[in-house]
Write a protein that holds these residues in place. Structure first.
Motif, mmCIF file in Angstrom:
data_model
loop_
_atom_site.group_PDB
_atom_site.id
_atom_site.type_symbol
_atom_site.label_atom_id
_atom_site.label_comp_id
_atom_site.label_asym_id
_atom_site.label_seq_id
_atom_site.Cartn_x
_atom_site.Cartn_y
_atom_site.Cartn_z
ATOM 1 N N LYS A 49 15.308 8.166 6.538
ATOM 2 C CA LYS A 49 15.039 6.789 6.953
ATOM 3 C C LYS A 49 13.556 6.464 6.788
ATOM 4 O O LYS A 49 13.191 5.363 6.332
ATOM 5 N N ALA A 50 12.682 7.416 7.119
ATOM 6 C CA ALA A 50 11.246 7.187 6.985
ATOM 7 C C ALA A 50 10.859 6.930 5.529
ATOM 8 O O ALA A 50 10.039 6.056 5.234
ATOM 9 N N VAL A 51 11.465 7.674 4.600
ATOM 10 C CA VAL A 51 11.183 7.471 3.182
ATOM 11 C C VAL A 51 11.688 6.108 2.716
ATOM 12 O O VAL A 51 11.056 5.449 1.885
ATOM 13 N N GLU A 52 12.811 5.668 3.251
ATOM 14 C CA GLU A 52 13.295 4.326 2.924
ATOM 15 C C GLU A 52 12.312 3.259 3.403
ATOM 16 O O GLU A 52 12.095 2.254 2.726
ATOM 17 N N LEU A 53 11.711 3.481 4.564
ATOM 18 C CA LEU A 53 10.766 2.514 5.117
ATOM 19 C C LEU A 53 9.427 2.541 4.387
ATOM 20 O O LEU A 53 8.793 1.499 4.207
ATOM 21 N N GLN A 54 8.964 3.722 3.989
ATOM 22 C CA GLN A 54 7.688 3.858 3.282
ATOM 23 C C GLN A 54 7.862 4.800 2.094
ATOM 24 O O GLN A 54 7.426 5.953 2.125
ATOM 25 N N PRO A 55 8.485 4.316 1.018
ATOM 26 C CA PRO A 55 8.815 5.200 -0.106
ATOM 27 C C PRO A 55 7.610 5.739 -0.867
ATOM 28 O O PRO A 55 7.732 6.744 -1.568
ATOM 29 N N GLU A 56 6.448 5.098 -0.742
ATOM 30 C CA GLU A 56 5.284 5.533 -1.511
ATOM 31 C C GLU A 56 4.330 6.401 -0.701
ATOM 32 O O GLU A 56 3.197 6.617 -1.129
ATOM 33 N N ASP A 57 4.750 6.888 0.453
ATOM 34 C CA ASP A 57 3.885 7.713 1.291
ATOM 35 C C ASP A 57 4.065 9.187 0.939
ATOM 36 O O ASP A 57 5.172 9.728 1.037
ATOM 37 N N ALA A 58 2.987 9.837 0.544
ATOM 38 C CA ALA A 58 3.061 11.229 0.092
ATOM 39 C C ALA A 58 3.447 12.175 1.229
ATOM 40 O O ALA A 58 4.258 13.091 1.046
#
Length: 320
Positions: A245-254
């Motif tokens: 879910k976190a990646v869906e919210l901020q997909p460009e965060d390393a």
């Protein structure tokens, strides 16, 4: 000051309506009204400040600086304008010019904490953490008795201290920020995440992060913290769920992509883990995280190679 005439009154009405529109995120309409206000009253510095905020927020710091250039140095709001000018100069990529602007302001108003606080913020975003801590220290000294409104100063100094490996000072500043404003999601998340990284106070860290998530359920960084502490506590399924879910919210965060890779690896989803770690390396990760990601990839490949050799061996024997 009292309104001098009807024209000034109309200009102030435009400003008030523009401020109301900004609260509704109607910045384009607000900008039109602010320009009308300035057409009627070119010396209306409050309107110039708000228009500069609108233009600067729209990623046009050059236009915003042009609006502020018309303000006289003798204007009563000139120090506020200089603060805004320094922030815009930094946003436009002219960091050293911004620092010079702040140095002049610090010399002109030696008893004010605001220039030092902004200097600390600029230096912190440029990863110049020890210098940022020194600037924040000066701001706190000039602050006097802190109030609830001052929690960001202690929070930001805590970040600079944590990044410059002064954890005991950072922890004290995060605690101070929470004392001033106990329910701030950003502070709850940062302190809870930091404790999770150190494998300390995990029950309290989870409570803090959950409070932050309840206040900001669509914040990718906070959702990442939920997944990260779940992984540390051995809840692999929960970690995968929250980190996806976190990646869906901020997909460009390393960092978040790297954490999802860790969760996939722990769940036995090796190929997906490798993909996430490789992806994290393409997303401009923090310099300190690059060797960690590369080491994970190298270790994963060393684990996979013996298995590949075992599958290839019977074929070689059959060929012989």
């Amino acid at each position: 000051q009292p309104v001098r005439n009807a024209t000034d009154g109309i200009a102030e009405s435009y400003l008030a309506l523009a401020a109301a529109l900004r609260q509704q995120d109607a910045n384009d309409f607000a900008a039109v009204l602010l320009r009308l206000s300035l057409d009627l009253r070119p010396d209306f510095t409050a309107a110039r400040l708000m228009l500069a905020d609108v233009l600067g927020g729209g990623k046009r710091p050059d236009l915003a600086l042009g609006i502020l250039a018309e303000v006289s140095a003798s204007d009563p709001l000139a120090p506020v304008v200089d603060l805004r000018r320094a922030a815009l100069q930094d946003r436009a990529g002219n960091t050293e010019e911004a620092l010079r602007t702040l140095a002049r302001l610090e010399a002109a108003a030696p008893d004010r904490p605001e220039p030092w606080a902004l200097q600390g913020a600029i230096l912190r975003t440029k990863h110049r953490y020890p210098e940022a801590v020194a600037a924040y220290d000066r701001a706190v000294t000039l602050l006097g008795q802190p109030t609830r409104a001052n929690w960001p100063l202690f929070y930001e100094r805590g970040i600079a201290e944590e990044r410059s490996h002064q954890w005991s000072k950072a922890e004290a500043d995060f605690q101070m920020a929470l004392k001033l404003s106990p329910d701030e999601p950003l502070v709850l998340n940062y302190l809870g995440y930091s404790w999770t990284e150190q494998n300390r106070n995990l029950p309290e860290a989870r409570r803090m992060i959950e409070r932050a998530a309840a206040a900001r359920p669509n914040d990718g960084a906070i959702t990442d913290s939920l997944g990260w502490i779940a992984l540390r506590e051995g809840d692999t399924a929960g970690a995968v769920r929250d980190l996806e879910k976190a990646v869906e919210l901020q997909p460009e965060d390393a960092t978040i992509n790297g954490h999802l890779g860790d969760a996939y690896w722990a769940a036995g989803r090796k190929l997906e883990a490798l993909y996430q770690w490789r992806r994290a390396l393409t997303l401009n990760p923090d310099p300190e995280d690059v060797p960690k990601l590369e080491a994970k990839l190298q270790d994963a490949q060393s684990v996979a190679q013996p298995k590949q050799a075992q599958t290839e061996a019977p074929t070689a024997e059959k060929a012989q």
